[in-house]
Design a protein around this motif. Structure first.
Motif, mmCIF file in Angstrom:
data_model
loop_
_atom_site.group_PDB
_atom_site.id
_atom_site.type_symbol
_atom_site.label_atom_id
_atom_site.label_comp_id
_atom_site.label_asym_id
_atom_site.label_seq_id
_atom_site.Cartn_x
_atom_site.Cartn_y
_atom_site.Cartn_z
ATOM 1 N N ASN A 176 -0.574 -3.783 -6.044
ATOM 2 C CA ASN A 176 -0.515 -2.639 -5.141
ATOM 3 C C ASN A 176 -1.884 -1.989 -4.985
ATOM 4 O O ASN A 176 -2.240 -1.513 -3.901
ATOM 5 N N ASN A 183 -1.162 4.952 -3.922
ATOM 6 C CA ASN A 183 -1.905 3.694 -4.061
ATOM 7 C C ASN A 183 -3.256 3.767 -3.357
ATOM 8 O O ASN A 183 -4.269 3.289 -3.876
ATOM 9 N N LEU A 184 -3.281 4.368 -2.169
ATOM 10 C CA LEU A 184 -4.551 4.518 -1.448
ATOM 11 C C LEU A 184 -5.515 5.408 -2.222
ATOM 12 O O LEU A 184 -6.708 5.110 -2.315
ATOM 13 N N THR A 244 0.817 -1.214 0.000
ATOM 14 C CA THR A 244 0.000 0.000 0.000
ATOM 15 C C THR A 244 0.848 1.260 0.000
ATOM 16 O O THR A 244 0.616 2.187 -0.784
ATOM 17 N N SER A 286 -3.961 -1.907 -1.540
ATOM 18 C CA SER A 286 -4.433 -0.625 -1.005
ATOM 19 C C SER A 286 -5.925 -0.680 -0.693
ATOM 20 O O SER A 286 -6.372 -0.146 0.333
#
Length: 264
Positions: free
Chosen positions: A230, A45-46, A31, A234
Motif C-alpha cells: 500500500n 497511505n498517501l 492507495t 501510494s
C-alpha cells in the motif's frame, strides 16, 4: 453480421483496456483503500508515502527538469524547424537526417559517452546534467518543420509588405500556426521526462537533483517499506496522478493536436 463484428470489436477493445489499465486501477485501490489497520477510503497511505522520502524535494526537482526541458526543446525546435522549412542551404537534407536519426537512435545507446562527458564537466548529480542529453529534440524540430511548411508563402509576403522583418514574421505568422505542434510535443515531452528513470538514476546520487520517479525506486529498495504494497502503491500514485489529471482535462485537445501534427 455488422452487429456481430461490432460486438467482437467492443469485447477485444474492452479486454485490451482492462489488461492495460489494471495496474493503474490496482495502484489507486491500494492507495485509497489498502492497508492492514483501517477500512474504507483513506488518505493515510498517501501521507505515509509522502513522509517516507523527501518527496517535496523530488517534486520540485521534477518540475524544474520537466518544464525547463520543455522550454528549451520548444525554443530550439521552433527555430530549427523554421530554418529547415523556409531556407535552402548546403547539406540541408543531411541536417534533417541527423534529426531523424536522433529519433531512431535511443539516447541510451550513447549513455556511457554522455556519462563521461558530464563527469568531465562536473555535472553529475545536477539537474542540468539530467537535462543536457535531451535538450535538442528531433521530434520537436520535425514537428515544427512540418507545421511551418504548411504556412502559405503568400502570408509571409504579405507580412513583409506590411513592414515586418524576419523575426516579426516568425512571431506573428509562423508561431501561431504551430500551436497544435507545440501542444502535441508538449504532451510527449512532459510525460516522457516525468516518468524517465534510467538516466536520472545513473547520474544522481542525492535528493538534491533526484526526480520523483527515482525517489519512488528509493522507497521500493528500502528494507523498511519493501513489502508494504500500500505504501509503494501510494508512492506510485504520487508519480502518476499529475499525468492522469493532465490527460483527463485535455484529452480532446491532445488528440486533435496529435492528429494534425504527426504527419511527416
Amino acid at each position: 453480421m455488422k452487429r456481430y463484428k461490432d460486438s467482437i470489436y467492443w469485447i477485444l477493445l474492452s479486454t485490451v483496456a482492462l489488461i492495460w489499465g489494471f495496474p493503474t486501477v490496482w495502484v489507486v485501490f491500494e492507495t485509497f483503500f489498502g492497508g492492514n489497520h483501517h477500512f474504507g477510503f483513506t488518505f493515510k497511505n498517501l501521507i505515509d508515502a509522502w513522509k517516507a522520502a523527501p518527496f517535496p524535494q523530488y517534486s520540485v526537482n521534477t518540475v524544474i527538469i520537466v518544464l525547463g526541458l520543455l522550454l528549451i526543446q520548444l525554443v530550439f525546435g521552433a527555430v530549427a524547424g523554421f530554418i529547415l522549412a523556409r531556407y535552402e542551404f548546403p547539406f540541408k537534407s543531411l541536417v534533417t537526417l541527423v534529426f531523424i536519426m536522433q529519433i531512431v537512435v535511443p539516447v541510451y545507446a550513447v549513455l556511457i559517452q554522455e556519462y563521461d562527458i558530464l563527469r568531465g564537466f562536473h555535472l553529475l548529480d545536477t539537474k542540468l546534467g539530467i537535462m543536457l542529453p535531451y535538450a535538442v529534440s528531433g521530434i520537436a524540430v520535425l514537428s515544427f518543420r512540418q507545421a511551418f511548411k504548411s504556412v502559405p508563402p503568400e502570408l509571409e509576403e504579405a507580412a513583409r509588405m506590411d513592414g515586418y522583418n524576419t523575426l516579426g514574421i516568425f512571431r506573428r505568422v509562423y508561431l501561431p500556426q504551430a500551436i497544435p505542434a507545440s501542444l502535441a510535443f508538449g504532451v510527449i515531452s512532459l510525460t516522457y521526462h516525468w516518468t524517465d528513470f534510467l538516466w536520472p538514476m545513473i547520474v544522481t546520487n542525492t535528493a538534491h537533483a533526484r526526480p520523483i520517479v527515482v525517489g519512488l525506486a528509493m522507497i521500493a529498495q528500502s528494507s523498511e517499506s519493501g513489502m508494504q504494497w500500500n505504501l509503494l502503491a501510494s508512492a506510485t500514485a504520487i508519480v502518476i496522478i499529475p499525468v492522469l489529471i493532465v490527460f483527463s482535462l485535455a484529452t480532446r485537445k491532445i488528440l486533435s493536436a496529435f492528429s494534425s501534427t504527426f504527419n511527416w
